[in-house]
Scaffold this active site. Structure first.
Site, PDB file in Angstrom:
ATOM      1  N   LYS A  17       0.837  -1.203   0.000  1.00  0.00           N
ATOM      2  CA  LYS A  17       0.000   0.000   0.000  1.00  0.00           C
ATOM      3  C   LYS A  17       0.875   1.257   0.000  1.00  0.00           C
ATOM      4  O   LYS A  17       0.627   2.195  -0.743  1.00  0.00           O
ATOM      5  CB  LYS A  17      -0.938  -0.003   1.216  1.00  0.00           C
ATOM      6  CG  LYS A  17      -1.872  -1.210   1.243  1.00  0.00           C
ATOM      7  CD  LYS A  17      -2.728  -1.231   2.492  1.00  0.00           C
ATOM      8  CE  LYS A  17      -1.951  -1.366   3.771  1.00  0.00           C
ATOM      9  NZ  LYS A  17      -1.640  -2.691   4.243  1.00  0.00           N
ATOM     10  N   ARG A  95     -10.057  -0.065   8.868  1.00  0.00           N
ATOM     11  CA  ARG A  95      -9.528  -1.410   8.842  1.00  0.00           C
ATOM     12  C   ARG A  95     -10.514  -2.394   9.461  1.00  0.00           C
ATOM     13  O   ARG A  95     -10.309  -3.601   9.396  1.00  0.00           O
ATOM     14  CB  ARG A  95      -8.232  -1.399   9.653  1.00  0.00           C
ATOM     15  CG  ARG A  95      -7.492  -2.665   9.742  1.00  0.00           C
ATOM     16  CD  ARG A  95      -6.198  -2.449  10.510  1.00  0.00           C
ATOM     17  NE  ARG A  95      -5.331  -1.468   9.904  1.00  0.00           N
ATOM     18  CZ  ARG A  95      -4.033  -1.644   9.661  1.00  0.00           C
ATOM     19  NH1 ARG A  95      -3.454  -2.762   9.988  1.00  0.00           N
ATOM     20  NH2 ARG A  95      -3.326  -0.703   9.125  1.00  0.00           N
ATOM     21  N   ARG A 132      12.405  -5.034   4.390  1.00  0.00           N
ATOM     22  CA  ARG A 132      11.797  -3.709   4.331  1.00  0.00           C
ATOM     23  C   ARG A 132      12.407  -2.725   5.339  1.00  0.00           C
ATOM     24  O   ARG A 132      12.609  -3.055   6.496  1.00  0.00           O
ATOM     25  CB  ARG A 132      10.297  -3.840   4.602  1.00  0.00           C
ATOM     26  CG  ARG A 132       9.580  -2.514   4.644  1.00  0.00           C
ATOM     27  CD  ARG A 132       8.127  -2.677   4.453  1.00  0.00           C
ATOM     28  NE  ARG A 132       7.437  -3.061   5.669  1.00  0.00           N
ATOM     29  CZ  ARG A 132       6.126  -3.036   5.776  1.00  0.00           C
ATOM     30  NH1 ARG A 132       5.381  -2.702   4.747  1.00  0.00           N
ATOM     31  NH2 ARG A 132       5.553  -3.387   6.892  1.00  0.00           N
ATOM     32  N   ARG A 165      11.032  -1.482  10.978  1.00  0.00           N
ATOM     33  CA  ARG A 165       9.896  -1.367  11.887  1.00  0.00           C
ATOM     34  C   ARG A 165       9.965  -2.485  12.929  1.00  0.00           C
ATOM     35  O   ARG A 165      10.162  -3.637  12.575  1.00  0.00           O
ATOM     36  CB  ARG A 165       8.587  -1.496  11.101  1.00  0.00           C
ATOM     37  CG  ARG A 165       8.079  -0.166  10.604  1.00  0.00           C
ATOM     38  CD  ARG A 165       6.925  -0.310   9.670  1.00  0.00           C
ATOM     39  NE  ARG A 165       5.793  -1.045  10.200  1.00  0.00           N
ATOM     40  CZ  ARG A 165       4.609  -1.121   9.593  1.00  0.00           C
ATOM     41  NH1 ARG A 165       4.433  -0.500   8.451  1.00  0.00           N
ATOM     42  NH2 ARG A 165       3.635  -1.821  10.111  1.00  0.00           N
ATOM     43  N   ARG A 176      -0.152  -9.829  12.822  1.00  0.00           N
ATOM     44  CA  ARG A 176      -0.747  -8.754  12.015  1.00  0.00           C
ATOM     45  C   ARG A 176      -1.536  -9.348  10.850  1.00  0.00           C
ATOM     46  O   ARG A 176      -2.633  -8.892  10.531  1.00  0.00           O
ATOM     47  CB  ARG A 176       0.346  -7.821  11.483  1.00  0.00           C
ATOM     48  CG  ARG A 176       0.916  -6.933  12.567  1.00  0.00           C
ATOM     49  CD  ARG A 176       2.235  -6.309  12.155  1.00  0.00           C
ATOM     50  NE  ARG A 176       2.132  -5.458  10.986  1.00  0.00           N
ATOM     51  CZ  ARG A 176       3.159  -5.105  10.229  1.00  0.00           C
ATOM     52  NH1 ARG A 176       4.379  -5.538  10.529  1.00  0.00           N
ATOM     53  NH2 ARG A 176       2.982  -4.339   9.186  1.00  0.00           N
TER      54      ARG A 176
HETATM   55  P1  ATP Z   1       1.883  -2.402   6.128  1.00  0.00           P
HETATM   56  O1  ATP Z   1       2.268  -1.035   6.534  1.00  0.00           O
HETATM   57  O2  ATP Z   1       2.993  -3.330   6.018  1.00  0.00           O
HETATM   58  O3  ATP Z   1       0.940  -2.443   4.998  1.00  0.00           O
HETATM   59  P2  ATP Z   1      -0.023  -2.554   8.136  1.00  0.00           P
HETATM   60  O4  ATP Z   1      -0.972  -1.920   7.204  1.00  0.00           O
HETATM   61  O5  ATP Z   1      -0.506  -3.645   9.025  1.00  0.00           O
HETATM   62  O6  ATP Z   1       1.167  -3.079   7.354  1.00  0.00           O
HETATM   63  P3  ATP Z   1       0.361  -0.048   9.421  1.00  0.00           P
HETATM   64  O7  ATP Z   1      -0.828   0.393   8.674  1.00  0.00           O
HETATM   65  O8  ATP Z   1       1.622   0.696   9.326  1.00  0.00           O
HETATM   66  O9  ATP Z   1       0.710  -1.542   9.093  1.00  0.00           O
HETATM   67  O10 ATP Z   1      -0.076  -0.158  10.946  1.00  0.00           O
HETATM   68  C1  ATP Z   1       0.807  -0.551  11.959  1.00  0.00           C
HETATM   69  C2  ATP Z   1       0.016  -0.917  13.194  1.00  0.00           C
HETATM   70  O11 ATP Z   1      -0.747   0.207  13.622  1.00  0.00           O
HETATM   71  C3  ATP Z   1      -1.005  -2.026  12.991  1.00  0.00           C
HETATM   72  O12 ATP Z   1      -0.425  -3.301  13.148  1.00  0.00           O
HETATM   73  C4  ATP Z   1      -1.997  -1.710  14.111  1.00  0.00           C
HETATM   74  O13 ATP Z   1      -1.484  -2.119  15.360  1.00  0.00           O
HETATM   75  C5  ATP Z   1      -2.013  -0.199  14.126  1.00  0.00           C
HETATM   76  N1  ATP Z   1      -3.073   0.346  13.243  1.00  0.00           N
HETATM   77  C6  ATP Z   1      -2.886   1.027  12.076  1.00  0.00           C
HETATM   78  N2  ATP Z   1      -4.074   1.373  11.532  1.00  0.00           N
HETATM   79  C7  ATP Z   1      -5.020   0.890  12.359  1.00  0.00           C
HETATM   80  C8  ATP Z   1      -6.443   0.895  12.335  1.00  0.00           C
HETATM   81  N3  ATP Z   1      -7.132   1.487  11.350  1.00  0.00           N
HETATM   82  N4  ATP Z   1      -7.093   0.286  13.351  1.00  0.00           N
HETATM   83  C9  ATP Z   1      -6.432  -0.304  14.353  1.00  0.00           C
HETATM   84  N5  ATP Z   1      -5.101  -0.358  14.440  1.00  0.00           N
HETATM   85  C10 ATP Z   1      -4.384   0.240  13.469  1.00  0.00           C
HETATM   86 MG    MG Z   2       1.438   0.686   5.784  1.00  0.00          MG
END
Ligand code: ATP
Ligand code: MG
Length: 223
Positions: A17, A95, A132, A165, A176
């Site tokens: 993403k 999410r 990464r 990270r 995750r």
């Molecule tokens: P990547 O960045 O690799 O696509 P990801 O989408 O799981 O992975 P991030 O979006 O960076 O990772 O989010 C990191 C962490 O932040 C998640 O594992 C979660 O703990 C928290 N987080 C992020 N967005 C949300 C959300 N919308 N609701 C709940 N927790 C969240």
């Molecule tokens: Mg991300």
């Protein structure tokens, strides 16, 4: 020119993403908001939300819906995004279905109007995560193999150091992914029922990006 595109990128952690976002920004004018980046900023600031989020993120859990909704809403208000005629790109929020409903309740004038799922095979994702690196202040993402920084260990734009990270290790990553699979079906169903869900399957960002770009420009270009 792309107009009034209010896009959500959906996809498993590591599905690209952040990478697709960077590539889109080279071609179209849109402002990205990544919930993970917002949380990492809160963590760097050591705010009370940051302290709580840090514990949850380290374990691969999800931050409670009400806190996420408040954080994103604050961001939207600060950017003046509650009215018409805006374009933005969300990564990582909503999410859960609860988050999606709450956001729609708040964005009555200009809700999400395009959801694109990046559907990447799991074995590809697992390989990627190990290589990464991220520039925390900007959220820019690098991969030692596919997308290395110009100078090893440094961000291309600012020259600042890159980090790994803490939640990109095998054990936390598995949690995750599990959480992603728990939430994704109802979330997809919610957007499918609105008629705005589109999926793109591919193994690499190079395969996915042209399809993503083509879809967006065909749906949202205004003359
Ligand atoms: P990547 O960045 O690799 O696509 P990801 O989408 O799981 O992975 P991030 O979006 O960076 O990772 O989010 C990191 C962490 O932040 C998640 O594992 C979660 O703990 C928290 N987080 C992020 N967005 C949300 C959300 N919308 N609701 C709940 N927790 C969240
Ligand atoms: Mg991300």
């Amino acid at each position: 020119m792309i107009k009034n595109l209010r896009l959500l990128l959906l996809g498993a952690p590591g599905s690209g993403k952040g990478t697709q976002t960077s590539r889109l920004l080279e071609k179209i004018q849109i402002t990205p908001v990544s919930s993970g980046d917002l949380l990492r900023t809160e963590i760097s600031k050591k705010s009370s939300l940051g302290l709580l989020a840090s514990k949850i993120i380290q374990k691969g859990g999800l931050v409670p819906d009400h806190l996420m909704i408040a954080l994103i809403y604050r961001e939207f208000q600060a950017r003046n995004w509650l009215g018409q005629d805006c374009s933005w790109l969300l990564d990582g929020f909503p999410r859960t279905q609860n988050q999606a409903v709450a956001l729609d309740d708040k964005l009555t004038v200009a809700p999400i109007n395009c959801v694109i799922e990046l559907d990447v095979p799991e074995k590809v994702i697992l390989e990627r995560i190990e290589n990464r690196y991220i520039h925390i202040p900007s959220g820019r993402i690098y991969n030692q193999q596919y997308n290395p920084p110009k100078v090893p260990g440094k961000d291309d734009i600012t020259g600042e150091p890159l980090s790994k990270r803490p939640d990109d290790n095998a054990e936390v990553f598995k949690r995750r992914l599990d959480n992603y699979h728990k939430e994704i079906d109802p979330l997809k169903e919610y957007f499918k029922n609105k008629g705005i869900l589109h999926s793109i399957r591919g193994e690499t960002s190079d395969i996915i990006f042209p399809q993503l770009y083509e879809y967006i420009t065909s749906e949202f270009t205004s003359k």
